[in-house]
Design a protein around this motif. Structure first.
Motif, PDB file in Angstrom:
ATOM      1  N   MET A   1      -3.608 -13.978  13.088  1.00  0.00           N
ATOM      2  CA  MET A   1      -2.597 -14.083  12.052  1.00  0.00           C
ATOM      3  C   MET A   1      -2.516 -12.763  11.277  1.00  0.00           C
ATOM      4  N   LYS A   2      -1.306 -12.252  11.116  1.00  0.00           N
ATOM      5  CA  LYS A   2      -1.113 -10.996  10.409  1.00  0.00           C
ATOM      6  C   LYS A   2      -1.260 -11.188   8.907  1.00  0.00           C
ATOM      7  N   SER A   3      -1.901 -10.205   8.280  1.00  0.00           N
ATOM      8  CA  SER A   3      -2.030 -10.232   6.828  1.00  0.00           C
ATOM      9  C   SER A   3      -0.756  -9.668   6.199  1.00  0.00           C
ATOM     10  N   VAL A   4      -0.650  -9.813   4.895  1.00  0.00           N
ATOM     11  CA  VAL A   4       0.479  -9.259   4.160  1.00  0.00           C
ATOM     12  C   VAL A   4       0.471  -7.733   4.304  1.00  0.00           C
ATOM     13  N   ALA A   5      -0.726  -7.118   4.253  1.00  0.00           N
ATOM     14  CA  ALA A   5      -0.834  -5.668   4.414  1.00  0.00           C
ATOM     15  C   ALA A   5      -0.343  -5.237   5.784  1.00  0.00           C
ATOM     16  N   ASP A   6      -0.677  -6.004   6.832  1.00  0.00           N
ATOM     17  CA  ASP A   6      -0.204  -5.692   8.183  1.00  0.00           C
ATOM     18  C   ASP A   6       1.320  -5.751   8.243  1.00  0.00           C
ATOM     19  N   ALA A   7       1.892  -6.786   7.650  1.00  0.00           N
ATOM     20  CA  ALA A   7       3.350  -6.944   7.659  1.00  0.00           C
ATOM     21  C   ALA A   7       4.024  -5.786   6.914  1.00  0.00           C
ATOM     22  N   ARG A   8       3.442  -5.361   5.809  1.00  0.00           N
ATOM     23  CA  ARG A   8       4.020  -4.246   5.052  1.00  0.00           C
ATOM     24  C   ARG A   8       3.904  -2.940   5.838  1.00  0.00           C
ATOM     25  N   ARG A   9       2.792  -2.768   6.536  1.00  0.00           N
ATOM     26  CA  ARG A   9       2.602  -1.571   7.358  1.00  0.00           C
ATOM     27  C   ARG A   9       3.639  -1.531   8.485  1.00  0.00           C
ATOM     28  N   VAL A  10       3.903  -2.678   9.088  1.00  0.00           N
ATOM     29  CA  VAL A  10       4.925  -2.769  10.142  1.00  0.00           C
ATOM     30  C   VAL A  10       6.300  -2.460   9.564  1.00  0.00           C
ATOM     31  N   ARG A  11       6.600  -3.002   8.382  1.00  0.00           N
ATOM     32  CA  ARG A  11       7.894  -2.761   7.746  1.00  0.00           C
ATOM     33  C   ARG A  11       8.071  -1.272   7.417  1.00  0.00           C
ATOM     34  N   MET A  12       6.996  -0.606   6.951  1.00  0.00           N
ATOM     35  CA  MET A  12       7.092   0.823   6.678  1.00  0.00           C
ATOM     36  C   MET A  12       7.331   1.592   7.983  1.00  0.00           C
ATOM     37  N   ALA A  92       6.211  -1.793  -4.708  1.00  0.00           N
ATOM     38  CA  ALA A  92       6.090  -1.825  -3.252  1.00  0.00           C
ATOM     39  C   ALA A  92       4.627  -1.530  -2.939  1.00  0.00           C
ATOM     40  N   GLU A  93       3.942  -2.482  -2.357  1.00  0.00           N
ATOM     41  CA  GLU A  93       2.518  -2.321  -2.086  1.00  0.00           C
ATOM     42  C   GLU A  93       2.283  -1.575  -0.777  1.00  0.00           C
ATOM     43  N   HIS A  94       1.305  -0.684  -0.813  1.00  0.00           N
ATOM     44  CA  HIS A  94       0.892   0.071   0.373  1.00  0.00           C
ATOM     45  C   HIS A  94      -0.627   0.023   0.418  1.00  0.00           C
ATOM     46  N   VAL A  95      -1.175  -0.553   1.477  1.00  0.00           N
ATOM     47  CA  VAL A  95      -2.622  -0.726   1.599  1.00  0.00           C
ATOM     48  C   VAL A  95      -3.147   0.230   2.657  1.00  0.00           C
ATOM     49  N   THR A  96      -4.132   1.050   2.269  1.00  0.00           N
ATOM     50  CA  THR A  96      -4.808   1.929   3.210  1.00  0.00           C
ATOM     51  C   THR A  96      -6.248   1.453   3.349  1.00  0.00           C
ATOM     52  N   GLU A  97      -6.999   2.149   4.149  1.00  0.00           N
ATOM     53  CA  GLU A  97      -8.409   1.792   4.348  1.00  0.00           C
ATOM     54  C   GLU A  97      -9.180   1.824   3.032  1.00  0.00           C
ATOM     55  N   ASN A  98      -8.825   2.741   2.144  1.00  0.00           N
ATOM     56  CA  ASN A  98      -9.584   2.945   0.915  1.00  0.00           C
ATOM     57  C   ASN A  98      -8.891   2.517  -0.369  1.00  0.00           C
ATOM     58  N   TYR A  99      -7.567   2.506  -0.374  1.00  0.00           N
ATOM     59  CA  TYR A  99      -6.831   2.252  -1.600  1.00  0.00           C
ATOM     60  C   TYR A  99      -5.772   1.178  -1.406  1.00  0.00           C
ATOM     61  N   VAL A 100      -5.437   0.518  -2.514  1.00  0.00           N
ATOM     62  CA  VAL A 100      -4.246  -0.323  -2.557  1.00  0.00           C
ATOM     63  C   VAL A 100      -3.328   0.340  -3.579  1.00  0.00           C
ATOM     64  N   TYR A 101      -2.195   0.861  -3.094  1.00  0.00           N
ATOM     65  CA  TYR A 101      -1.206   1.504  -3.957  1.00  0.00           C
ATOM     66  C   TYR A 101      -0.129   0.494  -4.320  1.00  0.00           C
ATOM     67  N   GLU A 102       0.298   0.501  -5.566  1.00  0.00           N
ATOM     68  CA  GLU A 102       1.452  -0.272  -6.009  1.00  0.00           C
ATOM     69  C   GLU A 102       2.482   0.749  -6.474  1.00  0.00           C
ATOM     70  N   MET A 103       3.429   1.055  -5.587  1.00  0.00           N
ATOM     71  CA  MET A 103       4.434   2.081  -5.851  1.00  0.00           C
ATOM     72  C   MET A 103       5.489   1.514  -6.804  1.00  0.00           C
ATOM     73  N   LEU A 104       5.584   2.083  -7.983  1.00  0.00           N
ATOM     74  CA  LEU A 104       6.554   1.643  -8.975  1.00  0.00           C
ATOM     75  C   LEU A 104       7.881   2.361  -8.750  1.00  0.00           C
ATOM     76  N   PHE A 105       8.984   1.691  -9.034  1.00  0.00           N
ATOM     77  CA  PHE A 105      10.328   2.259  -8.915  1.00  0.00           C
ATOM     78  C   PHE A 105      10.630   2.761  -7.494  1.00  0.00           C
ATOM     79  N   LEU A 117       0.319   2.303  -9.450  1.00  0.00           N
ATOM     80  CA  LEU A 117      -0.941   1.704  -9.853  1.00  0.00           C
ATOM     81  C   LEU A 117      -1.828   1.691  -8.624  1.00  0.00           C
ATOM     82  N   GLY A 118      -3.129   1.681  -8.834  1.00  0.00           N
ATOM     83  CA  GLY A 118      -4.034   1.649  -7.694  1.00  0.00           C
ATOM     84  C   GLY A 118      -5.248   0.799  -7.977  1.00  0.00           C
ATOM     85  N   THR A 119      -5.782   0.197  -6.928  1.00  0.00           N
ATOM     86  CA  THR A 119      -7.039  -0.533  -6.999  1.00  0.00           C
ATOM     87  C   THR A 119      -7.996   0.157  -6.046  1.00  0.00           C
TER      88      THR A 119
END
Length: 195
Positions: A1-12, A92-105, A117-119
């Motif tokens: 099952m694909k995660s939300v991060a996988d789906a966003r990576r595919v969309r990008m 717009a969320e972008h998840v990498t191996e090390n960071y979770v980016y929340e791209m504003l605007f 924003l980042g986690t």
């Protein structure tokens, strides 16, 4: 099952492919223009790889588009006098191996600044193969937790919640949580060459 991060990576990846095709460019041409390996561009297009900020900025430069255009299919150029508002949870969320980016605007293109924003996980859970560097200037403020900022030519800097740092983004840098829990940060990358 694909995660939300996988789906966003595919969309990008689909977005990147659409931008490339709209310009009539090949993978080789985009790779040459961006300074990235052909295999890297191909992996991103197929949704197999998530790039760090410096690499997706290179990709946007290679395509001649704003970084935000990689995250949003619809948007418009920032206009003089414009006021844009991002409500809580609008990013717009972008998840990498090390960071979770929340791209504003993400739907506001050609901004002089890229706010996000980042986690961040603690450094022992992160996997770095190189320092990040890109053109422009950068502002980072710790919102929650503690942050370690490591520059390639100086000792690590530890920041507490409420602390901030401003620096030349061309200087190699890395972020990681300085504690055992994730840290939340606000990052603003300024494009000093923006129109």
């Amino acid at each position: 099952m694909k995660s939300v991060a996988d789906a966003r990576r595919v969309r990008m990846g689909e977005r990147l492919r659409a931008l490339r095709h709209a310009q009539g460019l090949t993978l080789v041409e985009v790779a040459a223009r961006s300074g990235l390996a052909v295999s890297t561009v191909s992996k991103v297009e197929r949704g197999l790889m998530a790039l760090t900020y410096d690499r997706f900025a290179q990709l946007a430069d290679g395509l001649g588009v704003d970084v935000a255009e990689l995250f949003s299919e619809e948007g418009s150029r920032f206009q003089p006098g414009q006021v844009a508002v991002a409500r809580s949870g609008e990013f717009a969320e972008h998840v990498t191996e090390n960071y979770v980016y929340e791209m504003l605007f993400a739907d506001v293109w050609n901004k002089a600044m890229v706010p996000m924003l980042g986690t961040l996980q603690p450094s022992e859970r992160m996997n770095f193969d190189r320092f990040v560097s890109h053109s422009g200037e950068e502002f980072v403020m710790v919102l929650e937790g503690r942050l370690t900022v490591t520059f390639e030519d100086r000792p690590p800097l530890v920041l507490e919640a409420g602390d901030s740092v401003y620096f030349d983004s061309n200087r190699g840098h890395l972020y990681a949580s300085a504690g055992s829990e994730p840290a939340r940060i606000l990052v603003v990358c300024a494009n000093v060459d923006a129109p």
